[in-house]
Design a protein around this motif. Structure first.
Motif, PDB file in Angstrom:
ATOM      1  N   LEU A  22      71.485  19.891  68.059  1.00  0.00           N
ATOM      2  CA  LEU A  22      70.932  19.354  66.817  1.00  0.00           C
ATOM      3  C   LEU A  22      70.202  20.446  66.047  1.00  0.00           C
ATOM      4  CD1 LEU A  22      70.475  16.707  65.181  1.00  0.00           C
ATOM      5  CD2 LEU A  22      68.264  16.533  66.347  1.00  0.00           C
ATOM      6  N   THR A  23      70.462  20.515  64.732  1.00  0.00           N
ATOM      7  CA  THR A  23      69.841  21.526  63.878  1.00  0.00           C
ATOM      8  C   THR A  23      68.987  20.845  62.817  1.00  0.00           C
ATOM      9  OG1 THR A  23      71.723  21.556  62.357  1.00  0.00           O
ATOM     10  CG2 THR A  23      71.797  23.078  64.240  1.00  0.00           C
ATOM     11  N   LEU A  24      68.306  21.704  62.034  1.00  0.00           N
ATOM     12  CA  LEU A  24      67.411  21.198  60.994  1.00  0.00           C
ATOM     13  C   LEU A  24      68.170  20.388  59.955  1.00  0.00           C
ATOM     14  CD1 LEU A  24      64.680  21.082  59.537  1.00  0.00           C
ATOM     15  CD2 LEU A  24      65.211  23.298  58.525  1.00  0.00           C
ATOM     16  N   LEU A  25      69.290  20.902  59.460  1.00  0.00           N
ATOM     17  CA  LEU A  25      70.053  20.191  58.432  1.00  0.00           C
ATOM     18  C   LEU A  25      70.605  18.871  58.968  1.00  0.00           C
ATOM     19  CD1 LEU A  25      72.020  22.993  56.532  1.00  0.00           C
ATOM     20  CD2 LEU A  25      70.079  21.639  55.734  1.00  0.00           C
ATOM     21  N   GLN A  26      71.039  18.875  60.226  1.00  0.00           N
ATOM     22  CA  GLN A  26      71.546  17.639  60.812  1.00  0.00           C
ATOM     23  C   GLN A  26      70.445  16.584  60.916  1.00  0.00           C
ATOM     24  OE1 GLN A  26      73.185  18.975  64.522  1.00  0.00           O
ATOM     25  NE2 GLN A  26      75.092  19.750  63.623  1.00  0.00           N
ATOM     26  N   LEU A  27      69.227  17.016  61.252  1.00  0.00           N
ATOM     27  CA  LEU A  27      68.116  16.070  61.334  1.00  0.00           C
ATOM     28  C   LEU A  27      67.774  15.521  59.948  1.00  0.00           C
ATOM     29  CD1 LEU A  27      65.909  14.669  62.945  1.00  0.00           C
ATOM     30  CD2 LEU A  27      64.473  16.691  62.642  1.00  0.00           C
ATOM     31  N   ILE A  28      67.822  16.370  58.914  1.00  0.00           N
ATOM     32  CA  ILE A  28      67.554  15.889  57.549  1.00  0.00           C
ATOM     33  C   ILE A  28      68.598  14.850  57.154  1.00  0.00           C
ATOM     34  CG2 ILE A  28      67.495  16.586  55.121  1.00  0.00           C
ATOM     35  CD1 ILE A  28      66.252  19.221  56.029  1.00  0.00           C
ATOM     36  N   ASN A  29      69.851  15.064  57.518  1.00  0.00           N
ATOM     37  CA  ASN A  29      70.896  14.084  57.214  1.00  0.00           C
ATOM     38  C   ASN A  29      70.676  12.792  58.002  1.00  0.00           C
ATOM     39  OD1 ASN A  29      72.219  15.816  55.441  1.00  0.00           O
ATOM     40  ND2 ASN A  29      73.441  16.754  57.076  1.00  0.00           N
ATOM     41  N   LYS A  30      70.214  12.901  59.256  1.00  0.00           N
ATOM     42  CA  LYS A  30      69.901  11.701  60.026  1.00  0.00           C
ATOM     43  C   LYS A  30      68.794  10.883  59.370  1.00  0.00           C
ATOM     44  CE  LYS A  30      71.140  12.281  64.875  1.00  0.00           C
ATOM     45  NZ  LYS A  30      70.609  12.182  66.250  1.00  0.00           N
ATOM     46  N   ALA A  31      67.863  11.598  58.708  1.00  0.00           N
ATOM     47  CA  ALA A  31      66.747  10.931  58.027  1.00  0.00           C
ATOM     48  C   ALA A  31      67.139  10.470  56.630  1.00  0.00           C
ATOM     49  CB  ALA A  31      65.549  11.860  57.965  1.00  0.00           C
ATOM     50  N   ALA A  32      68.443  10.355  56.342  1.00  0.00           N
ATOM     51  CA  ALA A  32      68.981   9.849  55.069  1.00  0.00           C
ATOM     52  C   ALA A  32      68.755  10.807  53.913  1.00  0.00           C
ATOM     53  CB  ALA A  32      68.409   8.477  54.726  1.00  0.00           C
ATOM     54  N   GLY A  33      68.467  12.069  54.195  1.00  0.00           N
ATOM     55  CA  GLY A  33      68.397  13.072  53.141  1.00  0.00           C
ATOM     56  C   GLY A  33      67.016  13.211  52.523  1.00  0.00           C
ATOM     57  N   LEU A  34      66.923  14.204  51.622  1.00  0.00           N
ATOM     58  CA  LEU A  34      65.657  14.505  50.969  1.00  0.00           C
ATOM     59  C   LEU A  34      65.400  13.556  49.815  1.00  0.00           C
ATOM     60  CD1 LEU A  34      66.013  18.408  50.747  1.00  0.00           C
ATOM     61  CD2 LEU A  34      64.638  17.128  52.397  1.00  0.00           C
ATOM     62  N   LYS A  35      64.111  13.264  49.591  1.00  0.00           N
ATOM     63  CA  LYS A  35      63.715  12.525  48.399  1.00  0.00           C
ATOM     64  C   LYS A  35      63.741  13.444  47.186  1.00  0.00           C
ATOM     65  CE  LYS A  35      60.723   8.951  50.421  1.00  0.00           C
ATOM     66  NZ  LYS A  35      59.359   8.389  50.432  1.00  0.00           N
ATOM     67  N   GLU A  36      63.725  12.798  46.018  1.00  0.00           N
ATOM     68  CA  GLU A  36      63.776  13.581  44.780  1.00  0.00           C
ATOM     69  C   GLU A  36      62.526  14.439  44.586  1.00  0.00           C
ATOM     70  OE1 GLU A  36      66.327   9.979  44.448  1.00  0.00           O
ATOM     71  OE2 GLU A  36      64.278  10.415  45.098  1.00  0.00           O
ATOM     72  N   ASP A  37      61.386  14.031  45.165  1.00  0.00           N
ATOM     73  CA  ASP A  37      60.146  14.781  44.981  1.00  0.00           C
ATOM     74  C   ASP A  37      59.914  15.808  46.079  1.00  0.00           C
ATOM     75  OD1 ASP A  37      59.850  12.758  46.862  1.00  0.00           O
ATOM     76  OD2 ASP A  37      57.698  12.614  46.533  1.00  0.00           O
ATOM     77  N   ALA A  38      60.936  16.103  46.888  1.00  0.00           N
ATOM     78  CA  ALA A  38      60.757  17.062  47.973  1.00  0.00           C
ATOM     79  C   ALA A  38      60.468  18.445  47.409  1.00  0.00           C
ATOM     80  CB  ALA A  38      61.990  17.089  48.865  1.00  0.00           C
ATOM     81  N   PHE A  39      59.499  19.110  48.004  1.00  0.00           N
ATOM     82  CA  PHE A  39      59.153  20.477  47.611  1.00  0.00           C
ATOM     83  C   PHE A  39      60.183  21.412  48.221  1.00  0.00           C
ATOM     84  CE2 PHE A  39      56.691  24.411  48.615  1.00  0.00           C
ATOM     85  CZ  PHE A  39      56.575  24.861  47.307  1.00  0.00           C
ATOM     86  N   MET A  40      60.909  22.111  47.369  1.00  0.00           N
ATOM     87  CA  MET A  40      62.039  22.920  47.826  1.00  0.00           C
ATOM     88  C   MET A  40      61.623  24.307  48.275  1.00  0.00           C
ATOM     89  SD  MET A  40      64.352  20.726  47.634  1.00  0.00           S
ATOM     90  CE  MET A  40      65.755  21.744  48.075  1.00  0.00           C
ATOM     91  N   GLY A  41      60.338  24.551  48.362  1.00  0.00           N
ATOM     92  CA  GLY A  41      59.845  25.841  48.831  1.00  0.00           C
ATOM     93  C   GLY A  41      59.733  25.876  50.341  1.00  0.00           C
ATOM     94  N   ILE A  42      58.531  26.140  50.809  1.00  0.00           N
ATOM     95  CA  ILE A  42      58.302  26.343  52.232  1.00  0.00           C
ATOM     96  C   ILE A  42      58.138  25.011  52.956  1.00  0.00           C
ATOM     97  CG2 ILE A  42      56.764  27.373  53.955  1.00  0.00           C
ATOM     98  CD1 ILE A  42      58.410  29.374  52.411  1.00  0.00           C
ATOM     99  N   GLY A  43      58.883  24.838  54.052  1.00  0.00           N
ATOM    100  CA  GLY A  43      58.682  23.753  54.998  1.00  0.00           C
ATOM    101  C   GLY A  43      58.278  24.343  56.334  1.00  0.00           C
ATOM    102  N   SER A  44      57.982  23.479  57.303  1.00  0.00           N
ATOM    103  CA  SER A  44      57.505  24.000  58.586  1.00  0.00           C
ATOM    104  C   SER A  44      58.018  23.150  59.735  1.00  0.00           C
ATOM    105  CB  SER A  44      55.980  24.059  58.618  1.00  0.00           C
ATOM    106  OG  SER A  44      55.428  22.759  58.572  1.00  0.00           O
ATOM    107  N   ILE A  45      58.098  23.803  60.899  1.00  0.00           N
ATOM    108  CA  ILE A  45      58.431  23.143  62.163  1.00  0.00           C
ATOM    109  C   ILE A  45      57.285  23.432  63.129  1.00  0.00           C
ATOM    110  CG2 ILE A  45      60.035  22.962  64.085  1.00  0.00           C
ATOM    111  CD1 ILE A  45      62.226  23.962  62.224  1.00  0.00           C
ATOM    112  N   THR A  46      56.647  22.390  63.625  1.00  0.00           N
ATOM    113  CA  THR A  46      55.607  22.543  64.642  1.00  0.00           C
ATOM    114  C   THR A  46      56.281  22.425  66.000  1.00  0.00           C
ATOM    115  OG1 THR A  46      53.967  21.546  63.179  1.00  0.00           O
ATOM    116  CG2 THR A  46      53.410  21.680  65.504  1.00  0.00           C
ATOM    117  N   ARG A  47      56.250  23.527  66.755  1.00  0.00           N
ATOM    118  CA  ARG A  47      57.016  23.598  68.003  1.00  0.00           C
ATOM    119  C   ARG A  47      56.077  23.715  69.189  1.00  0.00           C
ATOM    120  NH1 ARG A  47      62.371  26.925  67.907  1.00  0.00           N
ATOM    121  NH2 ARG A  47      62.898  24.923  66.913  1.00  0.00           N
ATOM    122  N   LEU A  48      56.410  22.989  70.261  1.00  0.00           N
ATOM    123  CA  LEU A  48      55.638  23.017  71.488  1.00  0.00           C
ATOM    124  C   LEU A  48      56.143  24.155  72.372  1.00  0.00           C
ATOM    125  CD1 LEU A  48      53.399  21.243  72.782  1.00  0.00           C
ATOM    126  CD2 LEU A  48      55.205  20.113  74.062  1.00  0.00           C
TER     127      LEU A  48
END
Length: 828
Positions: A424-450
Motif C-alpha cells: 500500500l502506498t500514499l496515493l493508494q490510501l488517498i484513493n481509498k479515502a475517496a480522494g482529496l477535497k477541493e480545499d486540500a492544501f496542495m503544498g506540504i503534507g506529512s506522515i507520522t511514522r512509528l
C-alpha cells in the motif's frame, strides 16, 4: 430490689440476642481472612471506593470494616497503601473522606441521636464482590429459583406409595365407580366391597396391576367392557436429612415428589467448603447416587436429580480441588475439578473465552511448597494440563494495537483508519479515502511514522508532486498517520463586521466578491434612520511604517449605496476583516415625549417641537397653571442616567427602573455613611427648578431645555410640612409662617438621642435641597416653606480603638515623650 435488677438484666440479654439475629434474607458478611490485596486489580479497588462513596462510608470506615471482616493487619496496611496510590493517580489526593467529594451539602443536620444509620453502614458488605464467586452457589441462593416440585403433573409410574398417600381408583364402562382411598399407616387401602390391599412400598404401576386383579376376582368385568384407572391423589410428606457442608443442615419435611435439588435449595445449598460435584444420596445406609450440579449448570442434565424417599440422607462433602478462573472469560469464578478433568474442562465450565481474550496462552499461578510460581500454559496443552490445588488461571486481554492499520486525516472525503495491504502506498490510501477535497492544501503534507523503538518521526511530502506523479510514491508502514491540511486550517477564519444603523449589526463570515450591499442584506437591511449615502469601510493595513508616528494604521473608504439595495453598487468589494460603519441620516430625529402633571389646564403628554423648547414653552402649550397651582412647588423629574451609567437605548422603563434600584443598592453598600440612603432613590431624579421665576421671566437661565422623558409636575398649594428621620415621632405638621425649623422638629417630638442635629436638611417641593450652615458654634437653619420635608440624619456608629491601635498610639506617644525629654536634657 435485687429481683428487679435480675429481671432487667435478663430482659436486656433477650433484647440483645433478638437484635443480634441476622435479618431474614440479609447477606451474611463473609470472612476476609483469605483475601490477598495484591491479587486485587485497580479496577476492583476503584469499584470498592465507588460503592463506599455511594453508601456514605469514609475511607477510614471502609478500612475498619475490612478489619471487622477478619482481614489481617498486614493486608489492611496494604489496602490502605493501594487506596492512597489510586487516590494519587486519579488526582484526588485530599479525598481521605469519600463523603467529602460531593460538591453539595445537606441543608440540615441529620439526627445523630439514633445510630440506625451507622449500624446500617456497618452491616454493608462492600467486600462481597472482591472474593471470586463459587460457580453454582447462586443456583441455591437465588430467590427466584425455588425448585418446588410440580404437584399437578401426571402420576409417575415409578412413584412408590406409602402411608398418608391417597389413591384414586376410577372405574368406568359397564360399571361406574370413583374411589379416593387413603393409604393407612400399615400401608393398606380399603376398597369398598373388595377388602384390604397392601400397597406400601409398591410403585403406582405395581399397585395398579394388583388393584385390577383384586377387582376382577370380585366380579368386576375388568377388560370386558370395564376399565380401571389408578392415579395418585393427595401426596404424603417425607422427611429428608441433609448433612455435611451445607448452609443450613438439618431434617426437612418435603413433598414425596421432591428431588435432590428441592432438598438442597431448602438447606441453602452447599456452603463455601461444600462440594457441588460429589453430592451423595444415601438410602438404607448405602450411597445410591452421586449428584454433579455442574451437569445441570453446563449441560442442563438432571439424570442424577432423583426423587427422594422418606428418611433419605443427602450428604454434601468438602470439595477436593478448587481452582480460580479470572480475566477474560465469560464466567470468572471458583470451579471444582474432579479427577481426570483438564484445563480445557475448566475453560468450558467458565463459558469459554470472551471476545477480548488472548487465547494463545493462559497464565497459571501455582502453589509450590511455601510459595507460588507462575506457569505459562500454551493453547496446545489446554487438554493435557491437569489442574492442581489452589491454581489461579489468568486469561489476559488482547493488546490494544493493530498489526495492519494506517490512518489518514484532513482534507479527504473519507478520513479514518484503513487496512494496510501489502504494498500500500500514499496515493493508494488517498484513493481509498475517496480522494482529496477541493480545499486540500496542495503544498506540504506529512506522515507520522512509528519507529522501531516506538518513537515517532515526521516524513514530509509535496502533495502536488505526488498527485502529478512527479515524485516517487511513498510506501506506507504499520501505524502510519497521513495528514493532509485544508487551506482553511492554515489561515485565520475570514469574517467581516458591520456596525451602526442596520437591523442586526455584528460579525459575519466572509465570502469572495462580497459587496457592501451583500453584507447589509445579511445584517437585515437598513434601519429607518440609516444614511445610504455615507458608508465607511475600514480595512486592515499590513505594510504600516513602524518608524513613523504618522503612518497609516487603517485604510478608510467612503462609499454610497442604493437606499433600496436594488443594484450592485459601485463595484467595491470587501476584503477579510473589513469593518463597515453605517451612519444616521443628518437631521433624523425620533420623537421625544415629555409629560406635564398636576395643576395645569391640559395635563398629559407633549411632543417636543424644537430642539430648544423650554419649560415655559411646554407650560404654555399645556394652557398655563390652574388657579390652585403652587408654582413654588413645581418640579422637574429627569432620569439621572448619566450618573448611574444605565444604557440610554433601553426602551423598557421597568428594566431601567430595576437597573437603577440595583445600582443604588450597590452605592449604599459601597458608601456607608451616617445618612439614610433610602431617600437617594426618590430624590436622585429631581432637578431643583424655580418654576415661579421661570414663568415670570421665560427664557432665563433657569428655564431649562426639555429632554426626552422629562416630567413636569405642578402640585396644589401645600399646607403641611413633613418631618422625618431621627425624630421621636415623624409627623406631618401644619405650616405656619412664623414657625422656625426647630419648631417643626419639636412638633414631631424633638430630636432623638441618635440624631445628628448639625446635619439636618430640608427638601423643598421643587426638589431643591438645603442643609444646615455652621458659623463658629452656631447652626443656621434653612427657611421652611409649605410642602417641604425636614430630614434629620442618624449619627455615625463610633467604633472603639482596637488593641493594635491602642498599642500603636501608646508607642507613638512614648516615642514623642522620649524625644522631648531628650531635648530638655540637652538644653540643661
Amino acid at each position: 430490689m435485687k429481683y428487679l435488677k435480675s429481671t432487667l438484666l435478663i430482659t436486656l440479654f433477650i433484647v440483645c440476642c433478638v437484635t443480634a439475629r441476622p435479618v431474614l434474607g440479609q447477606a451474611i458478611p463473609q470472612n476476609l481472612s483469605g483475601i490477598n490485596v495484591n491479587d486485587l486489580s485497580d479496577a476492583q479497588i476503584k469499584q470498592l471506593l465507588q460503592q463506599a462513596q455511594a453508601s456514605g462510608l469514609t475511607d477510614n470506615q471502609l478500612i475498619q470494616q475490612a478489619q471487622n471482616r477478619g482481614m489481617s493487619a498486614d493486608q489492611v496496611q496494604l489496602l490502605q497503601q493501594r487506596i492512597a496510590q489510586i487516590r494519587k493517580s486519579s488526582g484526588n489526593t485530599t479525598a481521605n473522606d469519600t463523603t467529602q467529594v460531593q460538591s453539595r451539602k445537606l441543608n440540615y443536620q441529620p439526627d445523630t441521636s439514633s445510630d440506625t444509620l451507622n449500624k446500617a453502614k456497618q452491616n454493608l458488605d462492600l467486600f462481597g464482590k472482591l472474593k471470586p464467586k463459587i460457580f453454582g452457589a447462586d443456583l441455591f441462593r437465588n430467590g427466584r429459583m425455588t425448585f418446588e416440585p410440580n404437584l399437578h403433573l401426571a402420576t409417575p409410574v415409578n412413584y412408590i406409595l406409602g402411608p398418608d398417600d391417597q389413591v384414586n381408583i376410577n372405574i368406568y364402562g359397564n360399571s361406574l365407580v370413583n374411589w379416593k382411598l387413603d393409604v393407612s399407616p400399615e400401608g393398606n387401602i380399603n376398597i369398598p366391597g373388595v377388602g384390604l390391599l397392601n400397597v406400601s412400598g409398591k410403585t403406582i404401576e405395581q399397585a395398579t396391576a394388583q388393584i385390577k386383579a383384586k377387582l376382577a376376582a370380585n366380579n368386576y368385568a375388568v377388560g370386558h367392557g370395564t376399565n380401571v384407572q389408578v392415579s395418585l391423589g393427595n401426596i404424603r410428606s417425607i422427611k429428608v436429612i441433609i448433612v455435611g457442608e451445607v448452609q443450613k443442615p438439618g431434617t426437612y419435611t418435603l413433598p414425596s415428589l421432591a428431588t435432590v435439588f428441592n432438598a438442597l435449595y431448602s438447606a441453602g445449598g452447599p456452603n463455601d467448603n461444600g462440594s457441588f460435584r460429589q453430592i451423595e444420596i444415601i438410602r438404607n445406609n448405602r450411597v445410591i447416587r452421586r449428584l454433579d450440579v455442574y451437569d445441570f449448570l453446563v449441560k442442563g442434565d438432571q439424570k442424577d436429580n432423583i426423587q427422594l424417599q422418606d428418611q433419605d440422607i443427602v450428604r454434601v462433602p468438602t470439595y477436593r480441588i478448587r481452582v480460580e478462573m479470572d480475566g477474560e472469560v465469560k464466567i470468572p469464578a471458583l470451579f471444582e475439578v474432579l479427577p481426570g478433568e483438564t484445563l480445557q474442562d475448566v475453560i468450558r465450565f467458565a463459558g469459554g473465552f470472551n471476545d477480548q481474550a488472548y487465547t494463545a496462552l493462559v497464565k497459571v499461578s501455582q502453589i509450590s511448597d511455601q510459595q507460588r510460581r507462575i506457569t505459562d500454559v500454551p493453547e496446545s496443552d489446554y487438554k493435557n494440563y491437569i489442574p492442581l490445588r489452589g491454581d489461579v488461571y489468568k486469561v489476559e486481554r488482547i493488546l490494544e494495537r493493530y498489526e495492519n492499520r494506517v490512518t489518514i486525516n484532513g482534507a479527504v472525503f473519507r478520513p479514518g483508519q484503513f487496512e494496510l495491504q501489502k504494498g500500500l502506498t500514499l496515493l493508494q490510501l488517498i484513493n481509498k479515502a475517496a480522494g482529496l477535497k477541493e480545499d486540500a492544501f496542495m503544498g506540504i503534507g506529512s506522515i507520522t511514522r512509528l519507529k522501531p523503538d516506538n518513537s515517532t518521526e515526521i516524513i514530509s511530502f509535496n502533495l502536488s508532486d505526488e498527485i502529478n506523479k512527479t515524485a516517487a510514491d511513498i510506501p506506507l508502514q504499520r501505524e502510519d498517520v497521513v495528514n493532509i491540511s485544508s487551506i482553511f486550517d492554515l489561515r485565520d477564519k475570514y469574517n467581516v463586521t458591520i456596525k451602526g444603523e442596520v437591523r442586526q449589526a455584528g460579525t459575519f463570515a466572509y465570502a469572495d466578491s462580497m459587496s457592501v450591499q451583500d453584507l447589509i442584506i445579511k445584517a437585515g437591511g437598513f434601519t429607518e434612520g440609516a444614511s445610504p449615502k455615507r458608508i465607511e469601510v475600514a480595512r486592515r493595513v499590513t505594510n504600516s511604517d513602524p518608524t513613523s508616528k504618522s503612518s497609516v494604521v487603517a485604510q478608510v473608504f467612503s462609499i454610497d449605496v442604493d437606499a433600496q439595495l436594488k443594484n450592485g453598487g459601485t463595484g467595491f468589494r470587501l476584503k477579510p476583516f473589513d469593518i463597515v460603519s453605517v451612519y444616521t441620516l443628518p437631521g433624523y430625529e425620533k420623537q421625544r415625549i415629555v409629560k406635564v402633571e398636576g395643576e395645569v389646564l391640559y395635563p398629559g403628554y407633549y411632543t417636543i417641537q424644537k430642539k430648544n423648547e423650554k419649560i415655559s414653552d411646554i407650560i404654555a402649550r399645556a394652557g398655563g397653571l390652574s388657579a390652585s397651582a403652587d408654582a413654588d412647588g413645581g418640579t422637574l423629574k429627569r432620569d439621572n442616567i448619566a450618573i448611574l451609567g444605565i444604557d440610554k437605548s433601553k426602551t423598557d422603563t421597568t428594566g431601567i427602573a430595576q437597573e437603577r434600584v440595583d445600582r443604588l443598592k450597590r452605592l449604599k453598600q459601597t458608601y456607608k455613611d451616617s445618612t439614610d440612603n433610602e431617600g437617594l432613590q426618590l430624590r436622585n431624579d429631581y432637578v431643583g427648578i424655580d418654576l415661579k421665576a421661570i414663568l415670570e421671566k421665560p427664557g432665563s437661565n433657569g428655564d431649562l431645555i426639555m429632554e426626552d422623558g422629562d416630567i413636569i409636575r405642578i402640585p396644589k398649594q401645600e399646607q403641611v410640612v413633613r418631618v422625618n428621620g431621627e425624630v421621636l415621632y415623624p409627623s406631618a405638621v401644619v405650616y405656619e409662617k412664623d414657625k422656625t425649623f426647630k419648631g417643626y422638629v419639636y412638633n414631631a417630638g424633638g430630636f432623638s438621642p441618635d440624631a445628628l442635629r448639625g446635619s439636618a436638611y430640608i427638601v423643598y417641593p421643587n426638589g431643591t435641597v438645603k442643609g444646615t450652615r455652621k458659623f463658629l458654634f452656631f447652626n443656621t437653619r434653612p427657611a421652611v416653606k409649605p410642602g417641604s420635608e425636614i430630614y434629620v440624619p442618624k449619627k455615625p456608629e463610633r467604633k472603639g480603638l482596637s488593641a493594635t491601635e491602642i498599642i500603636g498610639i501608646t508607642t507613638g506617644l512614648a516615642s514623642i515623650a522620649a524625644v522631648i525629654l531628650g531635648i530638655i536634657s540637652l538644653h540643661k
